[in-house]
Design a protein around this motif. Sequence first.
Motif, mmCIF file in Angstrom:
data_model
loop_
_atom_site.group_PDB
_atom_site.id
_atom_site.type_symbol
_atom_site.label_atom_id
_atom_site.label_comp_id
_atom_site.label_asym_id
_atom_site.label_seq_id
_atom_site.Cartn_x
_atom_site.Cartn_y
_atom_site.Cartn_z
ATOM 1 N N SER A 224 0.840 -1.188 0.000
ATOM 2 C CA SER A 224 0.000 0.000 0.000
ATOM 3 C C SER A 224 0.881 1.246 0.000
ATOM 4 O O SER A 224 1.898 1.289 0.680
ATOM 5 C CB SER A 224 -0.927 0.001 1.205
ATOM 6 O OG SER A 224 -0.227 -0.342 2.363
ATOM 7 N N ASP A 225 0.493 2.213 -0.780
ATOM 8 C CA ASP A 225 1.263 3.456 -0.900
ATOM 9 C C ASP A 225 0.827 4.399 0.203
ATOM 10 O O ASP A 225 -0.157 5.104 0.091
ATOM 11 C CB ASP A 225 1.018 4.061 -2.280
ATOM 12 C CG ASP A 225 1.953 5.227 -2.549
ATOM 13 O OD1 ASP A 225 2.570 5.726 -1.590
ATOM 14 O OD2 ASP A 225 2.071 5.632 -3.701
ATOM 15 N N LEU A 226 1.561 4.397 1.296
ATOM 16 C CA LEU A 226 1.153 5.155 2.482
ATOM 17 C C LEU A 226 1.953 6.433 2.636
ATOM 18 O O LEU A 226 1.915 7.059 3.666
ATOM 19 C CB LEU A 226 1.353 4.304 3.736
ATOM 20 C CG LEU A 226 0.563 3.014 3.805
ATOM 21 C CD1 LEU A 226 0.943 2.231 5.048
ATOM 22 C CD2 LEU A 226 -0.920 3.314 3.809
ATOM 23 N N ASP A 227 2.681 6.803 1.622
ATOM 24 C CA ASP A 227 3.665 7.841 1.823
ATOM 25 C C ASP A 227 3.693 8.771 0.619
ATOM 26 O O ASP A 227 3.469 8.348 -0.503
ATOM 27 C CB ASP A 227 5.028 7.166 1.982
ATOM 28 C CG ASP A 227 5.923 7.952 2.898
ATOM 29 O OD1 ASP A 227 6.154 9.132 2.602
ATOM 30 O OD2 ASP A 227 6.377 7.383 3.885
ATOM 31 N N GLN A 228 3.981 10.027 0.873
ATOM 32 C CA GLN A 228 4.028 10.996 -0.212
ATOM 33 C C GLN A 228 5.087 12.052 0.058
ATOM 34 O O GLN A 228 5.239 12.496 1.190
ATOM 35 C CB GLN A 228 2.664 11.692 -0.392
ATOM 36 C CG GLN A 228 1.555 10.760 -0.824
ATOM 37 C CD GLN A 228 0.194 11.424 -0.811
ATOM 38 O OE1 GLN A 228 0.085 12.627 -0.603
ATOM 39 N NE2 GLN A 228 -0.840 10.640 -1.040
ATOM 40 N N GLY A 229 5.768 12.478 -0.973
ATOM 41 C CA GLY A 229 6.660 13.625 -0.889
ATOM 42 C C GLY A 229 5.872 14.912 -1.047
ATOM 43 O O GLY A 229 4.644 14.919 -0.952
ATOM 44 N N ILE A 230 6.589 15.997 -1.300
ATOM 45 C CA ILE A 230 5.920 17.306 -1.345
ATOM 46 C C ILE A 230 5.892 17.911 -2.741
ATOM 47 O O ILE A 230 5.518 19.073 -2.905
ATOM 48 C CB ILE A 230 6.608 18.311 -0.397
ATOM 49 C CG1 ILE A 230 8.065 18.563 -0.814
ATOM 50 C CG2 ILE A 230 6.528 17.846 1.043
ATOM 51 C CD1 ILE A 230 8.726 19.693 -0.043
ATOM 52 N N ALA A 231 6.285 17.149 -3.746
ATOM 53 C CA ALA A 231 6.342 17.729 -5.090
ATOM 54 C C ALA A 231 4.981 18.285 -5.515
ATOM 55 O O ALA A 231 3.938 17.679 -5.268
ATOM 56 C CB ALA A 231 6.807 16.677 -6.091
ATOM 57 N N GLN A 232 5.023 19.458 -6.135
ATOM 58 C CA GLN A 232 3.790 20.079 -6.621
ATOM 59 C C GLN A 232 3.268 19.327 -7.835
ATOM 60 O O GLN A 232 4.029 18.688 -8.560
ATOM 61 C CB GLN A 232 4.062 21.529 -7.029
ATOM 62 C CG GLN A 232 4.546 22.412 -5.893
ATOM 63 C CD GLN A 232 4.979 23.778 -6.399
ATOM 64 O OE1 GLN A 232 5.655 23.880 -7.418
ATOM 65 N NE2 GLN A 232 4.611 24.823 -5.680
ATOM 66 N N THR A 233 1.959 19.432 -8.045
ATOM 67 C CA THR A 233 1.370 18.895 -9.260
ATOM 68 C C THR A 233 0.445 19.950 -9.854
ATOM 69 O O THR A 233 -0.065 20.816 -9.141
ATOM 70 C CB THR A 233 0.542 17.628 -8.999
ATOM 71 O OG1 THR A 233 -0.353 17.893 -7.928
ATOM 72 C CG2 THR A 233 1.428 16.452 -8.661
ATOM 73 N N THR A 234 0.239 19.858 -11.141
ATOM 74 C CA THR A 234 -0.709 20.761 -11.790
ATOM 75 C C THR A 234 -2.050 20.060 -11.879
ATOM 76 O O THR A 234 -2.171 19.002 -12.471
ATOM 77 C CB THR A 234 -0.228 21.152 -13.190
ATOM 78 O OG1 THR A 234 1.033 21.806 -13.064
ATOM 79 C CG2 THR A 234 -1.218 22.088 -13.849
ATOM 80 N N THR A 235 -3.029 20.654 -11.248
ATOM 81 C CA THR A 235 -4.378 20.122 -11.277
ATOM 82 C C THR A 235 -5.249 21.091 -12.061
ATOM 83 O O THR A 235 -4.802 22.193 -12.398
ATOM 84 C CB THR A 235 -4.941 19.976 -9.850
ATOM 85 O OG1 THR A 235 -5.170 21.286 -9.319
ATOM 86 C CG2 THR A 235 -3.964 19.229 -8.951
ATOM 87 N N PRO A 236 -6.496 20.700 -12.331
ATOM 88 C CA PRO A 236 -7.375 21.611 -13.087
ATOM 89 C C PRO A 236 -7.587 22.973 -12.424
ATOM 90 O O PRO A 236 -7.950 23.933 -13.103
ATOM 91 C CB PRO A 236 -8.680 20.827 -13.175
ATOM 92 C CG PRO A 236 -8.250 19.404 -13.131
ATOM 93 C CD PRO A 236 -7.081 19.375 -12.187
ATOM 94 N N ILE A 237 -7.372 23.065 -11.113
ATOM 95 C CA ILE A 237 -7.528 24.380 -10.489
ATOM 96 C C ILE A 237 -6.193 25.088 -10.351
ATOM 97 O O ILE A 237 -6.126 26.179 -9.799
ATOM 98 C CB ILE A 237 -8.245 24.298 -9.118
ATOM 99 C CG1 ILE A 237 -7.502 23.361 -8.167
ATOM 100 C CG2 ILE A 237 -9.685 23.864 -9.297
ATOM 101 C CD1 ILE A 237 -8.056 23.378 -6.743
ATOM 102 N N GLY A 238 -5.123 24.501 -10.875
ATOM 103 C CA GLY A 238 -3.840 25.187 -10.857
ATOM 104 C C GLY A 238 -2.765 24.395 -10.139
ATOM 105 O O GLY A 238 -2.972 23.257 -9.726
ATOM 106 N N LEU A 239 -1.617 25.036 -10.007
ATOM 107 C CA LEU A 239 -0.471 24.411 -9.355
ATOM 108 C C LEU A 239 -0.808 24.141 -7.886
ATOM 109 O O LEU A 239 -1.197 25.053 -7.155
ATOM 110 C CB LEU A 239 0.741 25.333 -9.454
ATOM 111 C CG LEU A 239 2.099 24.733 -9.097
ATOM 112 C CD1 LEU A 239 2.474 23.619 -10.065
ATOM 113 C CD2 LEU A 239 3.161 25.823 -9.108
#
Lengths: 329, 330
Positions: A261-276
Amino acid sequence: MTESVHLIEALDARVERRNERRNFFKAVVGTAAVGAGAFAFASAAQAQTVTDADVLNFALNLEYLEANFYYYAVFGTPIPATSTTGVGTPVLTTALPVNAGARAVVFTDPLVSQYAREIAADELAHVNFLRSALGAAAVAQPAIDVGITPTGAFSSAARAAGLIGAGTAAAPTFFDPYSTDENFLLGAFIFEDVGVTAYKGSAALLTNKTYIDAAAGILAAEAYHAAIIRTTLDQKGIATPSLRAATESISTARDSLDGTSDLDQGIAQTTTPIGLTSNIVPTNADALAFGRTAQQVLNIVYLNKAAVTLGGFFPAGVNGSIKTSANNA
Amino acid sequence: MIDHDTLLEVMALGEQRRAERRRFIQIAGTAVMAAGGAAMLSACGHDDDEYLPTPTPTPTPTSSIAQGDLDILNFALNLEYLESNYYVMAATGSGLNDTLRTGTGTQGALTGGRKVAFADATVASYAREIAADENQHVNFLRGQLGSAAVAMPAINIDGGATGAFTAAARSAGVVGPTGTFDPYASDDNWLLGGMLLSDVGVTAYKGSASAISSKVILDAAAGILAVEAYHSGLLRTLLYRRGVETPALRTNAELISNARDTLDGPLDLDQGITGTATTSNIVPADTNGIVFGRTPGQVLNIAYLNKAAVTSGGFFPAGVNGNVKSSAAN
C-alpha cells in the motif's frame, strides 16, 4: 549492510512488484489476519491482543528516537539520561560509536533553528509524558543510531533514496543530517511523517479514554511538526528544487519497505485543473492522513521490508512487546 | 450552477491526481474494516496497464452508528462546511458544490467570500491543496453519515464590514472598532483567516476523540485530526516565516489567539506563534507537548463569536444543524 541491501533490492523490485501486486492481493488477503492481525483493530469479533501499555511503550521507542535526533541537532547532546531509564537497561546514545558524528547543527536560517528548538522541546516532553503515563512499566531507551557513519541508519536510508551515491569500499558515502539546514530538514522529514502514521494507526487500539485523548494530542503535535518540516522544505524548494525531489525519493524508499500500500508521499507540486497544487499533507483520496500498523512502522525504522526484530535506527531493536516488523519481503 | 458543477469536477480531478500518481491502494470504506480485516483491501490504482477508479466510500448504514457518534460526526460536518466554503471560495471563487449541501435540518445560504488574487504562487498552491482536502472532508463525512447527515446551515464567510471575519478581527483587535478585515484581500489576510478557523478545527477533533465509541470512526477521526493539524501547521509556519518581514503577522496571530481564549472559557487553550527569542511556537501544545482540545461547546463559543451559551451567531448566523448546537456559558 544487510539493511541497506534489503532497501536497495526493494527499490529495484518496484516494477516487478507492481506487476505481481494482483497475485499478492490474492495471497495477502487470506493471510492478513495472521500477519498484521495481531495489531489490526479491525474486527470486533477479534480479541484485542495488545494492551494500552504495549501501544504506549511502542510509541515511547519512537519518541526516544525522535527526541535524540532533535536534541543532538539543537544542543549537540542526547536527551538527559534521566529520561532514558525503565524496564531493561537504558542504552545511552553516547555509548554507541556509531553516534560519534551526531552534533549540533550550525543553522544558517534562524527560522530553522527556532523550529528545531521548538520540536526538540516537544519531543522530549512526549518522552517524559509517556514515561510518566506508563510509570514502572515504561521501557528503557534502546540502542539508537542517529549518527552519520556510512553504514549507519541515516546513510543507508539516504543511499536507498538516492540522496547520496553508492560509494566504494575505499570511498564510502555517508549522509550527514547535521551539516546544513537542508540536510537537517531532510533528516527530520524521514522521521516526522512516520510518527504521524504511527500515532494515527494506533489511536483506535487504545482502550483507556485518557490515553486516547493524550494520543490524539500527540498525533496532532506530530502532524504540526511534519507540517513545519514539509512547509519549510517546500519554501526552500523554490530556490532549490532538488529538495522537493529528495522528499519524493525518500517517500518512495519508505514505501518500498512498508508493504504494497502506498502510504507515503513527498511534497512535489502537481498541476491540477484548479492550478499548481502543493502536497504538504500526505492524505488518501478522502483527505484522511495515512496510518501505519506498528509492524509497518518498524519496517521503516529498521530499514527492512522483512519480518525482523532489529536494524536501521534501532540496531538492537525496540524495547517492549511490539518489536517485529511486518513481512513485506 | 455551472460554476459549482465545474468545481465538483475539478475537485474530483484533483483527487484523481493523487490517486493516479500514487498508484493508490485504498482501504475502501472504513466500515468494511469492521466487518472483517481480511476483506478490507480494495485495490485501485493506475498502473501501466490498468486503471481502476477510486471507489466511492461505502455509505455506512446510519443504524449501525451509535447516536453519540452520529452527533459528533454531524457536529464535525458543520465545522467542515464552514472551513471548506472558506478555502474553496478563496481558491476558486465558488463555494461548496450544491450537491454537498443537502441533508437533515434547515439548509442555509452561503454569504460572502471571493477568490483571492494570490501574489505568491506557493501560497496559492497551498490554498488549492487545503481547499481540496476540506472539500473531501465534507464529502467523506457525508458518506459516513448517509441519510443522517445534516444540511449545510447558513454560513457567513463575508469579508465586508458586517461579515463574521470582521467581527472576529474587531474583537481580537486585529482591526479597530470600526475597521474591516477582509481575508480575501491578500495572501497575508488569507493566512490569518485560515489560522482563525484551522486551529479551531484541530482542537474540535482533538476534544472529541475520546468521546467516540466506535473504533472505526475513531480511526477516521484521527485521520482528519492529523490533516487539520497539518493544515494549521502549514498556515502557522507561513505566518511565522512571513512575520520576519511583516512583524504585524505574528502580532495579529497572538491577538487572534487571545480573542479565542476570551471566548472559550477561563482556561488558556490557545496560543499564538511567537515563542521566545530562540524558539518558535508553531505547535499550540501544553507542557507535555500535547495539543489542546476543546469541547463542542467551547468550539461553538468561537464559531458563534460569543462567550455566552447561545445557539447562533458569528460564522453560523442561524446556528449549526444537529443535536449539538449550544455554546458553553463562559
